[in-house]
Structures are given as structure tokens and as C-alpha cells.
Scaffold this active site. Sequence first.
Site: not given
Length: 238
Positions: A130, A143
Site C-alpha cells: 500500500s 496497517y
Amino acid sequence: MIKRVLITGGAGGIGKHLASAYSKEGYEVFVLDKELCSFQEKNIHTFQVDLCQNDEIKICFQQIQEQFGCIHVLINNGAVSKFHKPVNEIEIDEFSKVIHTNLIGAFVCCKEFVKQHDPVCFGRIINIASTRFHQNEKDWEAYGASKGGLVSLTNSLCVSLSNTNITVNAISPGWIETEDYEHLTLKDHKQHPSGRVGKPQDIVNVCLFLSKEENDFINGANIIVDGGMTKKMIYVEE
């Protein structure tokens, strides 16, 4: 030769699009997900697997190899993707669950993939990271850390597997809208230098490219697919 791909987190979102795309390309597709899922395509096989449960992953890889043969492409897409919580409120076990699912689960899949790999065949590991690995918002520590670890894992595995036919690359998506694309605003699109928000197909295209046997000189890369968003300087207008 029938090629085989294993995709984690394939019950929905980008993973589901990946499964369908590889199916159309003639791959034998194996989808691992914590949730029960089904596909109409006969060459897509689903397995209910929790990436936090290492033994479940190992057993699944063993079953696939015994029944179908070795896997050529592994796409580590499965992740806890919507969890964010203030640093003063997040519990250690919550942080650990995100790390285990997104990073340790991916690592176990990589280990099992390498173990079952046939040296005479090509192999591809594609880790879906990501842009949050280096550019983030507040309260996304778990995350962001998991995706940063996944990029670093990609770098290390590329070197560690240099004596094999396996390449290891990462893809870092930016904003990829998987549900309500038609409800996005003009402002949503225009904040991207490419003029639009991303679609799952944008990630599918890169995965299919990296999976090609002839593309073996792309190794250890982290390909950012974000419409140029992370290159844009953000200033507060006066």
C-alpha cells in the site's frame, strides 16, 4: 502447461477481481479467504483459511500440491485493510492481529510457496502492499507498519531467492475504489494527477504483467499504482 495461481483475500475487493482475471487467462486459481466465497468459474477453487492460523495455511498448500501440483504464482493480497484506531486506544493484541494477518500470514505463504516450488518451473511472488507504507494518515499505525514490513520482506526475499527461478515484487496501490465508483465526486477524481480514482483492474493489469514468465528481470521492485497521488505536494491554501 497449466499455470496455477494462489490468491489470498480473494472473497471480495481487489482479490475477487484478480481471481476472475487469472481464470480468464487460463490459470487454475486457488482463493484463500477467512470468509466463505464461491465463484461460477470451474477453474477457481476456494479454501476457507484464516491468515492468522499458520497451520491452516500450511495444510492448504499441502492439499493443493498433492491434488493439483505446484503453484506458479502467489499473490499475497489478504489483509485487515480498514482497521484504524488512535495510538492511545489501540490494544496490543489488536495491533498484533493486523501484523499477523498482513505480514506474518504473507510470510508463511511465501515459505510454503518456496517449499513446494518446482525448480524447473518459473515462480512469482507478488505482495500487495500500500502507499501507506510511506505516506499515511493519523491512527493507521498498525496497517502502515504491516505494509511497510511487506515491502521490506519483498526486498529481502528477492535477494534470498536469487538462486531460484522465483522473482519477488510488491505492488503498492493508492486509492482503489472497489465498491461505489459511480458515486465518487469530481473532486475525488481531480485530486489525482491521472484525473481519476483507481479501479481494481489497475492492479490486475500489473499483477498479470509481473506474472508473465518472460518478465523475470523485474525483481525486488515496489510498483506504486496510485495515479501519481503520492507525488503531489499538499499545501494549506491561504
